[in-house]
Design a protein around this motif. Structure first.
Motif, PDB file in Angstrom:
ATOM      1  N   MET A   1     -86.191  80.090   4.223  1.00  0.00           N
ATOM      2  CA  MET A   1     -87.267  78.952   3.578  1.00  0.00           C
ATOM      3  C   MET A   1     -86.779  78.328   2.478  1.00  0.00           C
ATOM      4  SD  MET A   1     -91.052  80.061   5.212  1.00  0.00           S
ATOM      5  CE  MET A   1     -91.810  78.772   4.597  1.00  0.00           C
ATOM      6  N   ILE A   2     -86.600  79.412   1.510  1.00  0.00           N
ATOM      7  CA  ILE A   2     -86.327  78.988   0.059  1.00  0.00           C
ATOM      8  C   ILE A   2     -84.955  78.296  -0.115  1.00  0.00           C
ATOM      9  CG2 ILE A   2     -85.542  79.861  -2.215  1.00  0.00           C
ATOM     10  CD1 ILE A   2     -87.444  82.236  -1.797  1.00  0.00           C
ATOM     11  N   MET A   3     -83.933  78.634   0.911  1.00  0.00           N
ATOM     12  CA  MET A   3     -82.789  78.047   0.692  1.00  0.00           C
ATOM     13  C   MET A   3     -82.696  76.714   1.584  1.00  0.00           C
ATOM     14  SD  MET A   3     -80.102  81.458   2.027  1.00  0.00           S
ATOM     15  CE  MET A   3     -78.552  80.446   1.452  1.00  0.00           C
ATOM     16  N   SER A   4     -83.320  76.578   2.636  1.00  0.00           N
ATOM     17  CA  SER A   4     -83.684  75.300   3.166  1.00  0.00           C
ATOM     18  C   SER A   4     -84.279  74.497   2.205  1.00  0.00           C
ATOM     19  CB  SER A   4     -84.595  75.485   4.420  1.00  0.00           C
ATOM     20  OG  SER A   4     -83.752  76.345   5.343  1.00  0.00           O
ATOM     21  N   LYS A   5     -85.490  74.888   1.428  1.00  0.00           N
ATOM     22  CA  LYS A   5     -86.218  73.889   0.606  1.00  0.00           C
ATOM     23  C   LYS A   5     -85.077  73.238  -0.566  1.00  0.00           C
ATOM     24  CE  LYS A   5     -89.709  74.242  -3.012  1.00  0.00           C
ATOM     25  NZ  LYS A   5     -90.856  74.878  -3.634  1.00  0.00           N
ATOM     26  N   TYR A   6     -84.147  74.253  -0.980  1.00  0.00           N
ATOM     27  CA  TYR A   6     -83.219  73.673  -2.058  1.00  0.00           C
ATOM     28  C   TYR A   6     -82.009  73.009  -1.640  1.00  0.00           C
ATOM     29  CZ  TYR A   6     -86.419  75.707  -5.449  1.00  0.00           C
ATOM     30  OH  TYR A   6     -87.465  75.949  -6.062  1.00  0.00           O
ATOM     31  N   ARG A   7     -82.122  72.799  -0.221  1.00  0.00           N
ATOM     32  CA  ARG A   7     -80.513  72.427   0.621  1.00  0.00           C
ATOM     33  C   ARG A   7     -80.283  71.128  -0.157  1.00  0.00           C
ATOM     34  NH1 ARG A   7     -82.502  72.549   5.380  1.00  0.00           N
ATOM     35  NH2 ARG A   7     -80.923  74.168   6.395  1.00  0.00           N
ATOM     36  N   LYS A   8     -81.026  70.270  -0.311  1.00  0.00           N
ATOM     37  CA  LYS A   8     -80.508  68.829  -0.943  1.00  0.00           C
ATOM     38  C   LYS A   8     -80.062  69.271  -2.317  1.00  0.00           C
ATOM     39  CE  LYS A   8     -85.337  67.724  -2.390  1.00  0.00           C
ATOM     40  NZ  LYS A   8     -86.110  66.616  -2.118  1.00  0.00           N
ATOM     41  N   TYR A   9     -80.586  69.838  -3.144  1.00  0.00           N
ATOM     42  CA  TYR A   9     -79.910  70.387  -4.521  1.00  0.00           C
ATOM     43  C   TYR A   9     -78.513  71.079  -4.273  1.00  0.00           C
ATOM     44  CZ  TYR A   9     -84.870  69.387  -5.650  1.00  0.00           C
ATOM     45  OH  TYR A   9     -86.050  68.978  -6.065  1.00  0.00           O
ATOM     46  N   ALA A  10     -78.302  72.029  -3.274  1.00  0.00           N
ATOM     47  CA  ALA A  10     -77.316  72.622  -3.261  1.00  0.00           C
ATOM     48  C   ALA A  10     -76.259  71.553  -2.826  1.00  0.00           C
ATOM     49  CB  ALA A  10     -77.240  73.670  -1.965  1.00  0.00           C
ATOM     50  N   PHE A  11     -76.420  70.425  -1.840  1.00  0.00           N
ATOM     51  CA  PHE A  11     -75.434  69.504  -1.448  1.00  0.00           C
ATOM     52  C   PHE A  11     -75.310  68.885  -2.739  1.00  0.00           C
ATOM     53  CE2 PHE A  11     -74.940  65.233   0.101  1.00  0.00           C
ATOM     54  CZ  PHE A  11     -73.921  65.508   0.905  1.00  0.00           C
ATOM     55  N   VAL A  12     -76.105  68.184  -3.640  1.00  0.00           N
ATOM     56  CA  VAL A  12     -75.657  67.237  -4.555  1.00  0.00           C
ATOM     57  C   VAL A  12     -74.920  68.151  -5.692  1.00  0.00           C
ATOM     58  CG1 VAL A  12     -76.657  66.353  -6.815  1.00  0.00           C
ATOM     59  CG2 VAL A  12     -78.012  66.138  -4.461  1.00  0.00           C
TER      60      VAL A  12
ATOM     61  N   LEU B   1     -70.528  76.290   4.555  1.00  0.00           N
ATOM     62  CA  LEU B   1     -70.660  77.671   4.138  1.00  0.00           C
ATOM     63  C   LEU B   1     -72.174  78.018   3.717  1.00  0.00           C
ATOM     64  CD1 LEU B   1     -68.703  80.065   3.607  1.00  0.00           C
ATOM     65  CD2 LEU B   1     -68.647  79.600   1.341  1.00  0.00           C
ATOM     66  N   TYR B   2     -72.469  77.016   2.975  1.00  0.00           N
ATOM     67  CA  TYR B   2     -74.106  77.035   2.551  1.00  0.00           C
ATOM     68  C   TYR B   2     -74.904  77.154   3.879  1.00  0.00           C
ATOM     69  CZ  TYR B   2     -78.485  76.311   0.201  1.00  0.00           C
ATOM     70  OH  TYR B   2     -79.745  76.433  -0.207  1.00  0.00           O
ATOM     71  N   GLU B   3     -74.657  76.226   4.784  1.00  0.00           N
ATOM     72  CA  GLU B   3     -75.635  76.150   5.972  1.00  0.00           C
ATOM     73  C   GLU B   3     -75.392  77.743   6.936  1.00  0.00           C
ATOM     74  OE1 GLU B   3     -77.838  74.101   7.133  1.00  0.00           O
ATOM     75  OE2 GLU B   3     -77.570  73.007   5.395  1.00  0.00           O
ATOM     76  N   LEU B   4     -74.231  78.283   6.824  1.00  0.00           N
ATOM     77  CA  LEU B   4     -73.928  79.242   7.701  1.00  0.00           C
ATOM     78  C   LEU B   4     -74.680  80.733   6.871  1.00  0.00           C
ATOM     79  CD1 LEU B   4     -72.556  81.073   9.691  1.00  0.00           C
ATOM     80  CD2 LEU B   4     -70.604  81.319   7.897  1.00  0.00           C
ATOM     81  N   SER B   5     -74.887  80.514   5.500  1.00  0.00           N
ATOM     82  CA  SER B   5     -75.465  81.432   4.720  1.00  0.00           C
ATOM     83  C   SER B   5     -77.126  81.223   5.076  1.00  0.00           C
ATOM     84  CB  SER B   5     -75.239  81.183   3.278  1.00  0.00           C
ATOM     85  OG  SER B   5     -74.009  81.532   2.936  1.00  0.00           O
ATOM     86  N   VAL B   6     -77.505  80.377   5.340  1.00  0.00           N
ATOM     87  CA  VAL B   6     -79.034  79.971   5.600  1.00  0.00           C
ATOM     88  C   VAL B   6     -79.216  80.532   7.251  1.00  0.00           C
ATOM     89  CG1 VAL B   6     -80.855  78.235   6.191  1.00  0.00           C
ATOM     90  CG2 VAL B   6     -79.082  77.733   4.303  1.00  0.00           C
ATOM     91  N   ARG B   7     -78.385  80.157   8.115  1.00  0.00           N
ATOM     92  CA  ARG B   7     -78.401  80.977   9.365  1.00  0.00           C
ATOM     93  C   ARG B   7     -78.361  82.370   9.382  1.00  0.00           C
ATOM     94  NH1 ARG B   7     -79.215  76.075   9.327  1.00  0.00           N
ATOM     95  NH2 ARG B   7     -78.864  74.588  11.003  1.00  0.00           N
ATOM     96  N   ILE B   8     -77.713  82.930   8.526  1.00  0.00           N
ATOM     97  CA  ILE B   8     -77.550  84.475   8.463  1.00  0.00           C
ATOM     98  C   ILE B   8     -78.929  85.143   7.946  1.00  0.00           C
ATOM     99  CG2 ILE B   8     -76.183  86.068   7.521  1.00  0.00           C
ATOM    100  CD1 ILE B   8     -73.650  84.565   7.806  1.00  0.00           C
ATOM    101  N   VAL B   9     -79.233  84.365   6.898  1.00  0.00           N
ATOM    102  CA  VAL B   9     -80.359  84.975   6.265  1.00  0.00           C
ATOM    103  C   VAL B   9     -81.624  84.745   7.107  1.00  0.00           C
ATOM    104  CG1 VAL B   9     -81.971  84.548   4.244  1.00  0.00           C
ATOM    105  CG2 VAL B   9     -79.681  84.430   3.781  1.00  0.00           C
TER     106      VAL B   9
END
Length: 240
Positions: free
Chosen positions: A190-201, A228-236
């Motif tokens: 949930m935390i990683m998904s919340k900050y997804r747009k910041y990670a993308f930028v 890689l970030y999206e894969l990490s979200v799925r793994i977590v």
């Protein structure tokens, strides 16, 4: 264990040292304007715009120190020796720690080690075929004044090569790091998904800095990092 690892690295390094033509043909391949990455980018740009004028010149390197070529030959052989010996190094490490682990812990330890090695190699390949060729060519062709002539040295080239490959190898450990942090309860999907747009930028910003000033190169570098970030979200998500 340490003695066997050193022997393995030395043997492989000596072997690579003896085949310097093959070794440096691989390392210097991105200097060629006909390198695979440049051919693919030119085809993509041509298909989109109908014309292309990118990566047309080869990169020439110079040696400014009398011993630089020999020292680089030695250091690169050792670096590649460590790289090629890494499967055996992991095997020795696993063999050393296995007696102290329970059976279920051995399974997870092996999974983590194999995953780390696989992702590290993928990171090296991404650096070799994407990040390093584009970054190196951008830095070499960047010009602040017509009166300044770029004369890149072999030392700076090898230094950039090793630095970027190691950085990308470590960056690609992100899914494993996130998996362990997720297991410890320090992060969740949930935390990683919340900050997804910041990670993308952030990924796009970093990609824009380290690549030539064209959108195709930036997208090519940023895409695997974002995946890689999206894969990490799925793994977590699977661990929590």
């Amino acid at each position: 264990m340490l003695f066997r690892i050193i022997i393995a690295v030395v043997v492989i390094a000596v072997f690579l040292f003896c085949f310097k033509e093959t070794l440096f043909s691989v390392v210097f391949a991105p200097c060629d304007s006909d390198f695979l990455t440049f051919r693919v980018i030119r085809k993509i740009v041509y298909a989109i715009t109908g014309s292309v004028n990118l990566f047309n010149e080869d990169i020439s390197l110079i040696a400014t120190d009398i011993s630089s070529q020999f020292m680089i030959h030695m250091s690169l052989s050792i670096y590649m020796g460590l790289l090629f010996a890494s499967p055996y190094i992991l095997y020795e490490i696993m063999k050393y720690i296995a007696p102290a682990l329970y059976e279920n812990e051995k399974k997870y330890a092996k999974l983590i080690m194999y995953s780390m090695y696989f992702l590290f190699i993928i990171g090296l390949l991404v650096s070799y075929f994407l990040l390093f060729p584009l970054s190196c060519r951008f830095l070499v062709t960047y010009n602040i004044s017509p009166s300044v002539t770029a004369m890149p040295t072999i030392s700076s080239y090898i230094s950039l090569f090793i630095t970027l490959t190691l950085i990308m190898g470590l960056v690609f450990e992100l899914p494993v790091v996130c998996y362990m942090l997720g297991k410890l309860g320090l992060i969740n999907s949930m935390i990683m998904s919340k900050y997804r747009k910041y990670a993308f930028v952030l990924i796009m910003f970093v990609s824009a800095i380290i690549t030539p000033p064209d959108i195709i190169s930036m997208v090519i570098v940023s895409l695997p990092l974002y995946l890689l970030y999206e894969l990490s979200v799925r793994i977590v998500k699977q661990t929590t």
